[in-house]
Design an enzyme around this catalytic site. Structure first.
Site, short mmCIF file in Angstrom:
data_model
loop_
_atom_site.label_atom_id
_atom_site.label_comp_id
_atom_site.label_asym_id
_atom_site.label_seq_id
_atom_site.Cartn_x
_atom_site.Cartn_y
_atom_site.Cartn_z
N GLY A 191 0.79 -1.24 0.00
CA GLY A 191 0.00 0.00 0.00
C GLY A 191 0.82 1.28 0.00
CB ILE A 192 0.28 4.37 2.01
CG1 ILE A 192 -1.18 4.53 1.59
CG2 ILE A 192 0.95 5.72 2.23
CD1 ILE A 192 -2.12 4.95 2.71
N GLY A 193 2.87 2.51 2.22
CA GLY A 193 4.25 2.38 2.67
C GLY A 193 5.17 1.96 1.54
CE1 TYR A 245 -6.94 2.38 10.93
CE2 TYR A 245 -8.50 4.16 10.54
CZ TYR A 245 -7.31 3.52 10.24
OH TYR A 245 -6.49 4.02 9.25
CB SER A 300 -6.86 7.60 9.83
OG SER A 300 -8.13 7.61 9.24
N1 LIG Z 1 -5.75 3.15 3.05
C1 LIG Z 1 -6.44 4.11 3.63
O1 LIG Z 1 -7.56 4.48 3.19
C2 LIG Z 1 -5.90 4.82 4.84
C3 LIG Z 1 -6.58 5.97 5.32
C4 LIG Z 1 -6.08 6.62 6.45
C5 LIG Z 1 -4.93 6.14 7.07
N2 LIG Z 1 -4.30 5.03 6.60
C6 LIG Z 1 -3.10 4.56 7.30
O2 LIG Z 1 -2.02 4.44 6.40
C7 LIG Z 1 -1.11 3.43 6.85
C8 LIG Z 1 -0.78 2.47 5.71
O3 LIG Z 1 -1.96 1.79 5.35
P1 LIG Z 1 -2.22 1.12 3.92
O4 LIG Z 1 -3.54 1.62 3.47
O5 LIG Z 1 -1.05 1.25 3.05
O6 LIG Z 1 -2.46 -0.41 4.38
P2 LIG Z 1 -1.81 -1.80 3.94
O7 LIG Z 1 -1.67 -1.88 2.45
O8 LIG Z 1 -2.62 -2.85 4.61
O9 LIG Z 1 -0.38 -1.74 4.61
C9 LIG Z 1 -0.25 -1.86 6.00
C10 LIG Z 1 1.15 -2.32 6.31
O10 LIG Z 1 1.25 -2.49 7.73
C11 LIG Z 1 1.83 -3.76 7.98
N3 LIG Z 1 1.42 -4.33 9.26
C12 LIG Z 1 0.18 -4.67 9.66
N4 LIG Z 1 0.25 -5.26 10.87
C13 LIG Z 1 1.54 -5.30 11.23
C14 LIG Z 1 2.25 -5.80 12.34
N5 LIG Z 1 1.63 -6.45 13.34
N6 LIG Z 1 3.60 -5.66 12.38
C15 LIG Z 1 4.25 -5.07 11.37
N7 LIG Z 1 3.65 -4.59 10.28
C16 LIG Z 1 2.30 -4.70 10.21
C17 LIG Z 1 1.33 -4.63 6.83
O11 LIG Z 1 2.11 -5.80 6.75
P3 LIG Z 1 1.51 -7.13 6.00
O12 LIG Z 1 1.55 -6.83 4.53
O13 LIG Z 1 2.45 -8.20 6.42
O14 LIG Z 1 0.12 -7.31 6.51
C18 LIG Z 1 1.52 -3.67 5.68
O15 LIG Z 1 2.85 -3.65 5.27
C19 LIG Z 1 -1.80 2.75 8.03
O16 LIG Z 1 -1.28 3.27 9.24
C20 LIG Z 1 -3.25 3.15 7.87
O17 LIG Z 1 -3.97 3.14 9.09
C21 LIG Z 1 -4.75 4.37 5.48
#
Ligand SMILES: NC(=O)c1ccc[n+]([C@@H]2O[C@H](COP(=O)([O-])OP(=O)(O)OC[C@H]3O[C@@H](n4cnc5c(N)ncnc54)[C@H](OP(=O)(O)O)[C@@H]3O)[C@@H](O)[C@H]2O)c1
Length: 284
Positions: free
Chosen positions: A15-17, A163, A138
């Site tokens: 995702g974003i990371g 959340y 968020s």
């Molecule tokens: N997407 C949105 O709409 C949105 C909106 C607001 C804020 N955010 C925030 O943006 C950030 C990135 O989210 P994303 O949307 O890119 O989600 P994502 O694609 O699900 O990525 C989340 C990342 O966090 C890792 N992670 C989850 N649990 C973990 C753990 N126990 N230990 C270590 N790593 C862990 C995941 O690893 P795995 O791949 O191994 O699961 C994945 O690399 C998050 O903090 C999220 O809350 C996202």
């Protein structure tokens, strides 16, 4: 490019990371990807190296659902890297299921709040004089409440409660830490990336996707623009010295009223510090 930075980013395999890590790697920075899953981490590392043409990317492992592992990782990082320029606390969870971590805390509370706080506190002295800390919060923090009487949400669990509480807590921590570091040049900011369909658990639910893509389509951000604010805060000279802000679309915005509540912030920090100290993870 300006000066090369060492950038540590959690959740860099998805995702974003992943986009954040890729774009920063393209700029020539040294990237330390922090992932929990070996296969996913290695696949992302290979992809990032190939696309960016930057081989200065390392992969390290840390599972945020284990506070022992956060401590072990922070020590391993100190052995490997003399100085960090940027720490991006990006990893996060959002899930309909109530799950407990290896430490017995509710999953959102630990992965989105307690673990990044512990990691940050353990790495502060590793940061460069002008280091930057970036926390992925968020817009959901706006509906969050800190339930001191039930932080683990044992009663009437809902994903939104868990959340939003974790993201409000991280936002409060961002401001609290910025204030604590005000006599130093290290900056601490948080980011709402936009709404991006990613691998977050919530997006595995077809009904949620249909609802969001139908009714709320206009709110959606693409994956790459979802990473733009993290990239900007990590790399731009324009934000040098800016600290204690909530950013959205590369602009400082107001966060919720509760997020500026100093009493709440004090109470939460005192609770968090005691918890991490009593369990032997932290000695502030
Ligand atoms: N997407 C949105 O709409 C949105 C909106 C607001 C804020 N955010 C925030 O943006 C950030 C990135 O989210 P994303 O949307 O890119 O989600 P994502 O694609 O699900 O990525 C989340 C990342 O966090 C890792 N992670 C989850 N649990 C973990 C753990 N126990 N230990 C270590 N790593 C862990 C995941 O690893 P795995 O791949 O191994 O699961 C994945 O690399 C998050 O903090 C999220 O809350 C996202």
């Amino acid at each position: 490019m300006g000066e090369q930075k060492t950038i540590v980013i959690t959740g860099a395999n998805s995702g974003i990371g992943k986009i954040t890590a890729l774009e920063l790697a393209k700029m020539g920075h040294r990237i330390i990807m922090v992932c929990r899953n070996k296969a996913k981490g290695e696949a992302a590392l290979k992809e990032l190296m190939e696309i960016s043409g930057n081989s200065n990317i390392d992969l390290m492992f840390c599972d945020l659902s284990s506070l022992e592992d956060v401590k072990r990782f922070s020590e391993a990082l100190k052995d490997q890297v003399a100085e960090i320029d940027v720490l991006i606390n990006n990893a996060g969870v959002m899930s309909h299921e109530r799950q407990l971590t290896q430490n017995g805390y509710e999953m959102h509370l630990q992965v989105n709040y307690l673990a990044p706080v512990l990691m940050t506190e353990l790495l502060i002295n590793q940061l460069d004089r002008k280091g930057r800390i970036i926390n992925l919060t968020s817009m959901a923090h706006r509906v969050g409440t800190i339930r001191f009487d039930d932080l683990n949400i044992t009663r009437k669990f809902s994903m939104l409660k868990a959340y939003s509480q974790s993201k409000l807590a991280l936002t409060l921590y961002t401001y609290q830490l910025a204030n604590r570091l005000k006599d130093r040049e290290i900056t601490v900011n948080c980011v709402h990336p936009g709404i991006i369909v990613s691998n977050l658990g919530v997006y595995k639910d077809r009904r949620t996707i249909d609802f969001l893509t139908g009714k709320l389509k206009r709110l959606f951000t693409s994956e790459s623009s979802g990473a733009e604010t993290s990239i900007y805060l990590a790399s731009s000279d324009q934000v040098e010295g800016l600290t204690g802000h909530y950013f959205y679309k590369k602009k400082a915005k107001k966060s919720s009223k509760d997020s500026y509540d100093l009493e709440l912030s004090k109470k939460l920090w005192s609770y968090t510090r005691n918890l991490l100290e009593q369990e032997g993870y932290l000695n502030v």
